[in-house]
Design a protein around this motif. Structure first.
Motif, PDB file in Angstrom:
ATOM      1  N   HIS A  67      -5.754  30.595  -2.292  1.00 46.52           N
ATOM      2  CA  HIS A  67      -4.908  29.144  -2.734  1.00 46.52           C
ATOM      3  C   HIS A  67      -4.374  29.200  -4.064  1.00 46.52           C
ATOM      4  O   HIS A  67      -3.253  29.034  -4.161  1.00 46.52           O
ATOM      5  N   LEU A  68      -5.273  30.098  -5.057  1.00 45.51           N
ATOM      6  CA  LEU A  68      -4.764  30.382  -6.342  1.00 45.51           C
ATOM      7  C   LEU A  68      -3.545  31.107  -6.457  1.00 45.51           C
ATOM      8  O   LEU A  68      -2.653  30.879  -6.976  1.00 45.51           O
ATOM      9  N   GLY A  69      -3.657  32.135  -5.823  1.00 45.85           N
ATOM     10  CA  GLY A  69      -2.485  33.177  -5.668  1.00 45.85           C
ATOM     11  C   GLY A  69      -1.070  32.475  -5.065  1.00 45.85           C
ATOM     12  O   GLY A  69      -0.196  32.668  -5.664  1.00 45.85           O
ATOM     13  N   THR A 112       6.276  41.699  -2.343  1.00 48.46           N
ATOM     14  CA  THR A 112       4.901  41.759  -2.750  1.00 48.46           C
ATOM     15  C   THR A 112       4.065  40.624  -2.824  1.00 48.46           C
ATOM     16  O   THR A 112       2.688  40.741  -2.521  1.00 48.46           O
ATOM     17  N   SER A 113       4.706  39.461  -3.005  1.00 48.71           N
ATOM     18  CA  SER A 113       3.743  38.406  -2.744  1.00 48.71           C
ATOM     19  C   SER A 113       3.032  38.236  -1.693  1.00 48.71           C
ATOM     20  O   SER A 113       1.790  37.788  -1.448  1.00 48.71           O
ATOM     21  N   THR A 114       3.878  38.282  -0.400  1.00 47.95           N
ATOM     22  CA  THR A 114       3.205  38.250   0.849  1.00 47.95           C
ATOM     23  C   THR A 114       2.138  39.156   1.189  1.00 47.95           C
ATOM     24  O   THR A 114       1.049  38.964   1.670  1.00 47.95           O
ATOM     25  N   ILE A 115       2.431  40.517   0.784  1.00 41.90           N
ATOM     26  CA  ILE A 115       1.370  41.651   0.972  1.00 41.90           C
ATOM     27  C   ILE A 115       0.148  41.288   0.149  1.00 41.90           C
ATOM     28  O   ILE A 115      -0.828  41.383   0.792  1.00 41.90           O
ATOM     29  N   GLY A 116       0.733  41.090  -1.025  1.00 39.16           N
ATOM     30  CA  GLY A 116      -0.590  40.729  -2.044  1.00 39.16           C
ATOM     31  C   GLY A 116      -1.647  39.336  -1.524  1.00 39.16           C
ATOM     32  O   GLY A 116      -2.835  39.706  -1.579  1.00 39.16           O
ATOM     33  N   GLN A 117      -1.070  38.357  -1.051  1.00 41.74           N
ATOM     34  CA  GLN A 117      -1.774  37.291  -0.354  1.00 41.74           C
ATOM     35  C   GLN A 117      -2.442  37.666   0.756  1.00 41.74           C
ATOM     36  O   GLN A 117      -3.741  37.384   1.069  1.00 41.74           O
ATOM     37  N   ILE A 118      -1.755  38.599   1.517  1.00 38.50           N
ATOM     38  CA  ILE A 118      -2.597  39.093   2.828  1.00 38.50           C
ATOM     39  C   ILE A 118      -3.815  39.916   2.450  1.00 38.50           C
ATOM     40  O   ILE A 118      -4.753  39.887   3.043  1.00 38.50           O
ATOM     41  N   CYS A 119      -3.610  40.659   1.255  1.00 40.95           N
ATOM     42  CA  CYS A 119      -4.747  41.778   0.899  1.00 40.95           C
ATOM     43  C   CYS A 119      -5.923  40.863   0.390  1.00 40.95           C
ATOM     44  O   CYS A 119      -7.201  41.091   0.858  1.00 40.95           O
ATOM     45  N   LEU A 120      -5.687  39.573  -0.218  1.00 40.99           N
ATOM     46  CA  LEU A 120      -6.691  38.568  -0.611  1.00 40.99           C
ATOM     47  C   LEU A 120      -7.553  38.433   0.649  1.00 40.99           C
ATOM     48  O   LEU A 120      -8.729  38.234   0.627  1.00 40.99           O
ATOM     49  N   LEU A 121      -7.021  38.011   1.675  1.00 41.00           N
ATOM     50  CA  LEU A 121      -7.745  37.406   2.887  1.00 41.00           C
ATOM     51  C   LEU A 121      -8.114  38.683   3.580  1.00 41.00           C
ATOM     52  O   LEU A 121      -9.487  38.506   4.129  1.00 41.00           O
ATOM     53  N   ALA A 122      -7.706  39.939   3.594  1.00 36.74           N
ATOM     54  CA  ALA A 122      -8.309  40.880   4.021  1.00 36.74           C
ATOM     55  C   ALA A 122      -9.438  41.289   3.295  1.00 36.74           C
ATOM     56  O   ALA A 122     -10.301  42.413   3.703  1.00 36.74           O
ATOM     57  N   TRP A 133      -4.645  39.853  -7.045  1.00 35.54           N
ATOM     58  CA  TRP A 133      -4.240  40.758  -6.218  1.00 35.54           C
ATOM     59  C   TRP A 133      -4.557  42.512  -6.528  1.00 35.54           C
ATOM     60  O   TRP A 133      -4.641  42.679  -7.742  1.00 35.54           O
ATOM     61  N   PRO A 134      -4.586  43.002  -5.709  1.00 35.61           N
ATOM     62  CA  PRO A 134      -4.984  44.497  -5.924  1.00 35.61           C
ATOM     63  C   PRO A 134      -4.033  45.419  -6.734  1.00 35.61           C
ATOM     64  O   PRO A 134      -2.815  44.772  -6.737  1.00 35.61           O
ATOM     65  N   LEU A 135      -4.213  46.399  -7.109  1.00 39.36           N
ATOM     66  CA  LEU A 135      -3.590  47.153  -8.288  1.00 39.36           C
ATOM     67  C   LEU A 135      -2.284  47.555  -7.848  1.00 39.36           C
ATOM     68  O   LEU A 135      -1.433  47.411  -8.736  1.00 39.36           O
ATOM     69  N   PHE A 136      -1.949  48.171  -6.527  1.00 40.98           N
ATOM     70  CA  PHE A 136      -0.615  48.537  -6.230  1.00 40.98           C
ATOM     71  C   PHE A 136       0.316  47.164  -6.135  1.00 40.98           C
ATOM     72  O   PHE A 136       1.568  47.340  -6.550  1.00 40.98           O
ATOM     73  N   ILE A 137      -0.200  45.935  -5.988  1.00 49.35           N
ATOM     74  CA  ILE A 137       0.755  44.979  -5.712  1.00 49.35           C
ATOM     75  C   ILE A 137       0.925  44.288  -7.436  1.00 49.35           C
ATOM     76  O   ILE A 137       2.167  44.185  -7.653  1.00 49.35           O
ATOM     77  N   ASP A 138      -0.242  44.676  -8.218  1.00 50.01           N
ATOM     78  CA  ASP A 138       0.131  44.270  -9.547  1.00 50.01           C
ATOM     79  C   ASP A 138       1.534  45.064 -10.226  1.00 50.01           C
ATOM     80  O   ASP A 138       2.117  44.767 -11.021  1.00 50.01           O
ATOM     81  N   ILE A 139       1.543  46.403  -9.821  1.00 53.05           N
ATOM     82  CA  ILE A 139       2.492  47.120 -10.389  1.00 53.05           C
ATOM     83  C   ILE A 139       3.767  46.623  -9.860  1.00 53.05           C
ATOM     84  O   ILE A 139       4.862  46.472 -10.611  1.00 53.05           O
ATOM     85  N   LEU A 140       3.815  46.395  -8.864  1.00 56.63           N
ATOM     86  CA  LEU A 140       5.050  45.792  -8.067  1.00 56.63           C
ATOM     87  C   LEU A 140       5.611  44.571  -8.971  1.00 56.63           C
ATOM     88  O   LEU A 140       6.697  44.070  -9.228  1.00 56.63           O
ATOM     89  N   THR A 141       4.426  43.654  -9.126  1.00 61.03           N
ATOM     90  CA  THR A 141       4.695  42.398  -9.749  1.00 61.03           C
ATOM     91  C   THR A 141       5.114  42.674 -11.109  1.00 61.03           C
ATOM     92  O   THR A 141       6.155  41.988 -11.623  1.00 61.03           O
ATOM     93  N   VAL A 142       4.677  43.640 -11.800  1.00 60.96           N
ATOM     94  CA  VAL A 142       5.313  43.850 -13.191  1.00 60.96           C
ATOM     95  C   VAL A 142       6.886  44.214 -13.160  1.00 60.96           C
ATOM     96  O   VAL A 142       7.701  43.833 -13.786  1.00 60.96           O
ATOM     97  N   ILE A 143       6.892  45.077 -12.069  1.00 64.31           N
ATOM     98  CA  ILE A 143       8.387  45.329 -11.921  1.00 64.31           C
ATOM     99  C   ILE A 143       9.215  44.234 -11.598  1.00 64.31           C
ATOM    100  O   ILE A 143      10.220  44.293 -12.408  1.00 64.31           O
ATOM    101  N   VAL A 144       8.786  43.291 -10.779  1.00 66.17           N
ATOM    102  CA  VAL A 144       9.717  42.155 -10.546  1.00 66.17           C
ATOM    103  C   VAL A 144       9.978  41.390 -11.831  1.00 66.17           C
ATOM    104  O   VAL A 144      10.943  40.960 -12.305  1.00 66.17           O
ATOM    105  N   PHE A 145       8.965  41.212 -12.422  1.00 69.82           N
ATOM    106  CA  PHE A 145       8.870  40.159 -13.715  1.00 69.82           C
ATOM    107  C   PHE A 145       9.890  41.223 -14.933  1.00 69.82           C
ATOM    108  O   PHE A 145      10.573  40.501 -15.335  1.00 69.82           O
ATOM    109  N   GLY A 146       9.444  42.395 -14.855  1.00 68.66           N
ATOM    110  CA  GLY A 146      10.027  43.132 -16.014  1.00 68.66           C
ATOM    111  C   GLY A 146      11.682  43.047 -15.701  1.00 68.66           C
ATOM    112  O   GLY A 146      12.093  42.963 -16.501  1.00 68.66           O
TER     113      GLY A 146
END
Ligand code: HEM
Ligand code: HEM
Lengths: 463, 294
Positions: A67-69, A112-122, A133-146
């Motif tokens: 929900h939060l993600g 990024t966000s879709t896989i991140g969200q699925i990871c949470l459920l899994a 979100w797990p680490l590899f998703i975080d790295i992708l998120t930083v790339i997008v925001f950056g």
């Protein structure tokens, strides 16, 4: 030049990449619905713990972080970046640089966000609240925001308007802070700091997400759309800058107020409380400016759905910002910390203020993007009233629940925990009812937007 | 082009204040406060070393994070209010020195777990993990049935937790224990040395309060009407005692029952109930006795 209006900022040639903004918005709609629905399903579990309970993927803990993600990153962040792609060209008079990047970032962000969200459920989460979100998703998120940050900065460097309007300050700063903060909270803190230090820095991260990402992006929208919609100049540019610097100064230091009475150093806790008090300043500057700018235009509330949402959001902002400093006081913390009260505050701010302001902006922008009038004003009105009614029920229920449970737990030590759970369970039921009204409102909104793009009346081109 | 003043100001806002705050308020205290030294003051006032997690406990902590137990359970006893009375001694920094990341939590939908270690037996914990409502009537904690093998009826067998289930409970049993056993500071095994000569006389008031205690703590296994068939009973071998039949294995006098309830029955799911006060234990016996007459 404190006057901004679509005419004064826009120009003969079209600077906004309408398709890109539209696509970012469409993606945000998906998470608006998925994220809120996950909240609604989670809330049912408070009264019926077995509801969807036997499937690990849908169990309480996993649904709650989903929900939060969904709402914080999937919905708000996506919508905010979409807004930046609209507001920045308008205020700079230039197209966003590297236009293909807007699309590339969107696709990357969807993945990024879709896989991140699925990871949470899994069951793959890194145990950081509001950074699950797990680490590899975080790295992708930083790339997008950056990359989005760089893109916005370079666009501003190429600008045609000399003046840098306050919304641009908020957007550039918000994006920059978001990148830094995301790195601190998700890539550094969980892996390099243990225990108490980790909690302390987590508090810092958590409040910087709301204060230095969600708040500036939301405030940027308010400062852009209010003058443009009401066609009044911003009441005071000085005041708006004061608010900006207040935010920058007081927000980052308040994180420890999430962990008062913990083993974190007392002086860090005390500074965080004092700083929380000082936040009243930037809030009042925003509100004063809003009221000043609305002068002579209050009647628009009855005819313009976007003004309705802006004003209601402002009312909630005032409440948030009385509530925030009050609940940071140690005596209040004793009772309401750990309870539903805080959940009420969180929804008040992110839903009641910033989601409402985003919706206001979208009602204004969507016809410009699609070239069609809003499909149904009646549905828009339903959206407004469902949201207001639903949220009022939810907020009152949560605050009451927080006070009741906090009181039972902290004024006497012999009340069994489970008795407090039973005592507030009717409030949880109320919250669910309110929440589902809110979800209905959001669904009406998305339907209305979709129909606008499909069958709305064409707007005659105005030069 | 960006004006110099704008660039400077932006750097100030975007980087300067954020980083300054981080350093002053967070990184500097983290460096100086020695929060990451794994030492605590134990219940006798001595400074003792906190031992690192075992492999099993570490695995359990991963499960705790994976299921987001931390969304519902906080893990620190605050230095104020009723926390200390309710949960145990206030948390100390050293207790968390091995936690990457911290699981302090910001919410108590369920009770704080910072001092959960040793509060309940493993048996209770397994029964609770599989079916919280059976152990605590009215609980809203999810049933974590996937941490147990299935029995022949497809129900979770709480005597057969999976490796992950065992790890999770091992982690819970370790929480907050590095300061020593504050529940039993003198270390005298009061549990195994129950010495009561005679039972009090049962009054209707005792039966009354016993009913509440029974329904909150015992009904999950022994059944709401004492027939030994509570919601958690199906998977238990040996099954919980049927109080209507009342054929007791370990002596049927009130004092015998008191001993059994205090110590639990090792090797079965029957927990030790020294968490209840003595008078509560007598009250629950007074209530159990009322089943027999029916
Ligand atoms: C766009 C709309 C929404 C936003 C931005 C939002 C945001 C949030 C946030 C920030 C939290 C974390 C609160 C905290 O940890 O203190 C949260 C929790 C939660 N939300 Fe929402 N929410 C939204 C809509 C809803 C709706 C419609 C429901 C339906 C009832 C809902 C139900 C919940 C529940 C049950 C929790 C968990 C509360 C707890 O920990 O006790 N949310 N939400
Ligand atoms: C005047 C400004 C504000 C102050 C002083 C303030 C203060 C606080 C305090 C003290 C808490 C912690 C409560 C507790 O855990 O016991 C809190 C929680 C929270 N605040 Fe605010 N707040 C303010 C504005 C905002 C705004 C504008 C937002 C959203 C953009 C926001 C979002 C949240 C959220 C999401 C939480 C829950 C965090 C969690 O536990 O998951 N707040 N706030």
């Amino acid at each position: 030049m404190a006057v901004i209006s679509e005419k004064s900022v826009s120009q003969k040639e079209e600077v906004v990449d309408k398709k890109a903004v539209k696509m970012w918005f469409y993606y945000s709609f998906i998470w608006l619905i998925l994220g809120m629905t996950a909240g609604g399903l989670t809330s049912i579990k408070f009264n019926f713990p077995d509801f969807l309970g036997y499937v690990p993927w849908l169990s309480f803990g996993r649904m709650r972080i989903f929900h939060l993600g969904g709402v914080a990153f999937g919905w708000f962040s996506t919508a905010a970046i979409g807004m930046a792609y609209y507001i920045v060209p308008k205020l700079t008079g230039t197209k966003i640089v590297w236009p293909k990047l807007s699309y590339f970032l969107l696709y990357l962000w969807i993945a990024t966000s879709t896989i991140g969200q699925i990871c949470l459920l899994a069951g793959y989460n890194q145990g950081v609240e509001v950074g699950e979100w797990p680490l590899f998703i975080d790295i992708l998120t930083v790339i997008v925001f950056g990359l989005a940050t760089v893109q916005v900065f370079v666009t501003i460097a190429n600008r045609k308007q000399k003046h840098i309007y306050v919304s641009l300050w908020y957007i550039t700063a918000g994006l920059t802070w978001a990148c830094l903060n995301y790195v601190v909270g998700n890539l550094i803190n969980p892996y390099f700091y243990a225990g108490v230090d980790n909690a302390s820095i987590h508090g810092f991260y958590l409040h910087c997400v709301v204060g230095l990402w969600i708040t500036p992006m939301g405030t940027a929208m308010l400062y852009y759309f209010l003058p443009v919609i009401t066609k009044n100049p911003v009441y005071s540019h000085k005041l708006s800058m004061l608010g900006f610097w207040g935010l920058a100064l007081f927000y980052p230091i308040i994180g420890a107020h999430h962990y008062l009475y913990s083993p974190i150093e007392t002086w860090v806790q005390t500074i965080s409380i004092m700083s929380s008090m000082m936040l009243i300043l930037p809030v009042w500057s925003v509100i004063t400016n809003q009221v000043g700018t609305m002068k002579g235009k209050w009647h628009m509330m009855s005819s313009h759905i976007e003004v309705k949402f802006l004003v209601l959001g402002a009312v909630f902002y005032v409440i948030t910002c009385f509530q925030g400093p009050t609940q940071a006081l140690r005596s209040m913390q004793l009772i309401i910390h750990f309870t539903d009260w805080v959940v009420g505050h969180a929804h008040l701010a992110i839903y009641g203020v910033f989601t409402l302001w985003t919706w206001a902006g979208m009602y204004y922008v969507w016809p410009k993007l699609t070239g069609r009038e809003i499909y149904s004003q009646k549905l828009a009105s339903w959206h407004f009233w469902l949201s207001l009614l639903g949220f009022s029920i939810m907020a009152l229920a949560l605050w009451a629940a927080g006070l009741v449970q906090g009181g039972m737990l902290n004024l006497a030590s012999n009340v069994p925990f489970i008795d407090t759970v039973k005592a507030i369970s009717p409030f949880w039921m109320m919250r669910s009812i309110g929440g589902w009204l809110m979800i209905a409102g959001a669904a009406v909104f998305v339907y209305n937007m979709y129909m606008t793009a499909k069958v709305g009346k064409h707007i005659e081109e105005v030069a | 082009m960006i004006t110099t003043s704008f660039k400077g100001a932006m750097l100030g806002a975007g980087f300067g204040l954020y980083i300054a705050s981080f350093i002053v308020g967070y990184a500097y205290p983290a460096m100086t406060a020695k929060n990451d030294v794994p030492k605590v003051k134990d219940i006798h006032g001595n400074i003792v070393e906190v031992r690192p997690y075992t492999e099993l406990e570490k695995r359990g902590r991963e499960i705790y994070i994976k299921e987001a137990c931390w969304i519902c359970h906080s893990q620190f006893v605050r230095s104020a209010g009723m926390d200390e009375k309710r949960y145990g001694p206030v948390s100390q920094a050293g207790e968390f020195a091995y936690d990457y990341p911290a699981t302090f939590g910001t919410r108590r939908i369920g009770p704080d777990l910072a001092r959960e270690g040793g509060k309940r037996t493993d048996g209770w914990q397994y029964g609770h993990l599989a079916n919280p409502q059976a152990m605590t009537q009215g609980s809203i904690m999810p049933k974590y049935v996937w941490y147990f093998e299935k029995d022949s009826n497809g129900e979770p067998d709480i005597t057969k937790p999976t490796e992950d289930g065992k790890a999770l409970i091992a982690y819970l049993q370790r929480l907050g224990t590095s300061i020593g056993d504050f529940r039993n500071p003198e270390g005298n095994k009061k549990a195994s040395s129950v010495s009561v000569a005679s039972a009090p006389k049962f009054t209707p008031e005792m039966v009354n309060s016993g009913k509440a205690i029974y329904e909150a703590n015992c009904a999950g296994c022994h059944g709401i009407n004492g027939n030994g068939a509570g919601p958690a009973a199906a998977a238990l071998n040996p099954p919980p005692r049927n109080f209507i039949k009342a054929d007791y294995k370990y002596g049927s006098s009130d004092v015998d029952l008191f001993k059994t309830i205090t110590n639990g029955v090792k090797g079965t799911a029957m927990p030790a109930w020294d968490s209840l006060t003595e008078s509560q234990r007598w009250e629950v016996i007074a209530y159990i006795r009322t089943f027999e007459k029916k």
